[in-house]
Design a protein around this motif. Sequence first.
Motif, short mmCIF file in Angstrom:
data_model
loop_
_atom_site.label_atom_id
_atom_site.label_comp_id
_atom_site.label_asym_id
_atom_site.label_seq_id
_atom_site.Cartn_x
_atom_site.Cartn_y
_atom_site.Cartn_z
N ALA A 39 -53.80 -36.81 -18.90
CA ALA A 39 -54.10 -38.18 -18.47
C ALA A 39 -54.39 -38.20 -16.97
CB ALA A 39 -52.95 -39.12 -18.81
N LYS A 40 -53.68 -37.39 -16.21
CA LYS A 40 -53.90 -37.32 -14.76
C LYS A 40 -55.24 -36.70 -14.41
CE LYS A 40 -49.07 -36.94 -13.46
NZ LYS A 40 -48.01 -36.07 -12.99
N THR A 41 -55.67 -35.73 -15.19
CA THR A 41 -56.88 -34.98 -14.86
C THR A 41 -58.11 -35.45 -15.62
OG1 THR A 41 -56.34 -33.25 -16.48
CG2 THR A 41 -55.56 -32.92 -14.22
N ASP A 42 -57.99 -36.54 -16.37
CA ASP A 42 -59.10 -37.13 -17.11
C ASP A 42 -59.67 -36.16 -18.14
OD1 ASP A 42 -60.68 -39.27 -17.80
OD2 ASP A 42 -62.14 -38.99 -16.21
N CYS A 67 -44.31 -40.76 -18.45
CA CYS A 67 -44.66 -39.70 -17.51
C CYS A 67 -43.87 -39.87 -16.22
CB CYS A 67 -46.16 -39.70 -17.24
SG CYS A 67 -47.16 -39.50 -18.73
N GLY A 68 -42.57 -39.72 -16.31
CA GLY A 68 -41.70 -39.85 -15.15
C GLY A 68 -41.78 -41.23 -14.55
N ALA A 69 -41.76 -41.29 -13.23
CA ALA A 69 -41.80 -42.57 -12.52
C ALA A 69 -43.16 -43.25 -12.65
CB ALA A 69 -41.47 -42.35 -11.05
N ASP A 70 -44.18 -42.52 -13.07
CA ASP A 70 -45.52 -43.09 -13.20
C ASP A 70 -45.63 -44.05 -14.38
OD1 ASP A 70 -46.40 -41.64 -11.01
OD2 ASP A 70 -47.03 -39.94 -12.25
N GLY A 71 -44.76 -43.93 -15.36
CA GLY A 71 -44.77 -44.82 -16.51
C GLY A 71 -45.55 -44.27 -17.68
N SER A 72 -46.26 -45.15 -18.36
CA SER A 72 -46.97 -44.79 -19.58
C SER A 72 -48.20 -43.93 -19.30
CB SER A 72 -47.39 -46.06 -20.31
OG SER A 72 -48.41 -46.73 -19.58
N LEU A 73 -48.72 -43.35 -20.37
CA LEU A 73 -49.93 -42.54 -20.26
C LEU A 73 -51.10 -43.37 -19.72
CD1 LEU A 73 -49.73 -40.58 -23.63
CD2 LEU A 73 -49.71 -39.57 -21.34
N LEU A 74 -51.22 -44.61 -20.17
CA LEU A 74 -52.32 -45.45 -19.70
C LEU A 74 -52.17 -45.79 -18.21
CD1 LEU A 74 -52.89 -47.67 -22.83
CD2 LEU A 74 -54.64 -46.32 -21.66
N ARG A 75 -50.97 -45.99 -17.75
CA ARG A 75 -50.77 -46.24 -16.32
C ARG A 75 -51.11 -45.00 -15.51
NH1 ARG A 75 -45.75 -50.22 -14.80
NH2 ARG A 75 -46.43 -51.99 -16.05
N VAL A 76 -50.74 -43.83 -16.01
CA VAL A 76 -51.06 -42.58 -15.32
C VAL A 76 -52.57 -42.42 -15.22
CG1 VAL A 76 -50.97 -40.07 -15.52
CG2 VAL A 76 -48.91 -41.42 -15.85
N ALA A 77 -53.27 -42.65 -16.32
CA ALA A 77 -54.72 -42.55 -16.33
C ALA A 77 -55.34 -43.54 -15.34
CB ALA A 77 -55.28 -42.77 -17.73
N THR A 78 -54.82 -44.75 -15.30
CA THR A 78 -55.34 -45.78 -14.41
C THR A 78 -55.15 -45.40 -12.95
OG1 THR A 78 -54.87 -47.48 -16.07
CG2 THR A 78 -55.21 -48.23 -13.81
N VAL A 79 -53.95 -45.00 -12.59
CA VAL A 79 -53.65 -44.64 -11.20
C VAL A 79 -54.53 -43.49 -10.72
CG1 VAL A 79 -51.86 -43.57 -9.75
CG2 VAL A 79 -51.30 -45.51 -11.17
N ASN A 80 -54.83 -42.57 -11.63
CA ASN A 80 -55.60 -41.38 -11.28
C ASN A 80 -57.10 -41.54 -11.53
OD1 ASN A 80 -53.57 -39.17 -10.49
ND2 ASN A 80 -52.65 -40.15 -12.27
N ALA A 82 -58.74 -41.94 -14.13
CA ALA A 82 -59.14 -41.12 -15.28
C ALA A 82 -59.68 -42.04 -16.37
CB ALA A 82 -57.96 -40.29 -15.76
N PHE A 83 -60.90 -42.52 -16.18
CA PHE A 83 -61.46 -43.53 -17.07
C PHE A 83 -61.71 -43.02 -18.48
CE2 PHE A 83 -64.75 -46.54 -18.57
CZ PHE A 83 -64.01 -47.70 -18.45
N GLU A 84 -62.21 -41.81 -18.62
CA GLU A 84 -62.46 -41.26 -19.95
C GLU A 84 -61.15 -41.09 -20.73
OE1 GLU A 84 -65.44 -40.90 -21.45
OE2 GLU A 84 -66.18 -41.86 -19.62
N ALA A 85 -60.12 -40.62 -20.05
CA ALA A 85 -58.81 -40.48 -20.69
C ALA A 85 -58.28 -41.86 -21.08
CB ALA A 85 -57.83 -39.77 -19.77
N ALA A 86 -58.46 -42.85 -20.22
CA ALA A 86 -58.00 -44.21 -20.50
C ALA A 86 -58.72 -44.78 -21.72
CB ALA A 86 -58.21 -45.10 -19.29
N LYS A 87 -60.02 -44.54 -21.84
CA LYS A 87 -60.76 -45.03 -23.01
C LYS A 87 -60.21 -44.40 -24.29
CE LYS A 87 -65.07 -44.14 -21.98
NZ LYS A 87 -66.55 -44.13 -21.83
N PHE A 88 -59.96 -43.10 -24.26
CA PHE A 88 -59.41 -42.42 -25.43
C PHE A 88 -58.02 -42.96 -25.76
CE2 PHE A 88 -56.67 -38.97 -27.03
CZ PHE A 88 -57.28 -38.75 -28.25
#
Length: 134
Positions: A39-42, A67-80, A82-88
């Motif tokens: 999720a971090k690396t898209d 994902c630790g303090a970052d929260g959910s997978l979607l939040r991790v993708a958003t912060v980073n 990682a738009f393609e990961a967020a869409k998936f």
Amino acid sequence: MRKFVLAAASSALLLSVSTQPVKADDDLLRLAISLCDFAKTDDRSSMRRKLKAAGMRLRAIYPAIKCGADGSLLRVATVNNAFEAAKFLASKAGDEAINAPEEDGKTLIQWTEGLVAAGDASKQQFVELYKSKM
């Protein structure tokens, strides 16, 4: 060291099917760590491959992965960004993942709109994506 939390319900479900409970916990932890990293690396395709290899549906395990303090997978993708990961993730995790409040009491859309309001215009595409999945 990164902290990853898997909810007891998901672990119990997998442990009840497994003949080796310790191996199941290790496998779940490795899966969660991998998904957070992807999720971090898209890396959408690696997420898909990892889930398929594990025989898991994202919708079934999404609420249990933090994902630790970052929260959910979607939040991790958003912060980073990682738009393609967020869409998936948004398509496979389901409406509940977008509409459910997280530990801070905010839904994914509220939280992402807060990022835009704080001046991060690059997150607007994520707001639109998440709203389209509702």
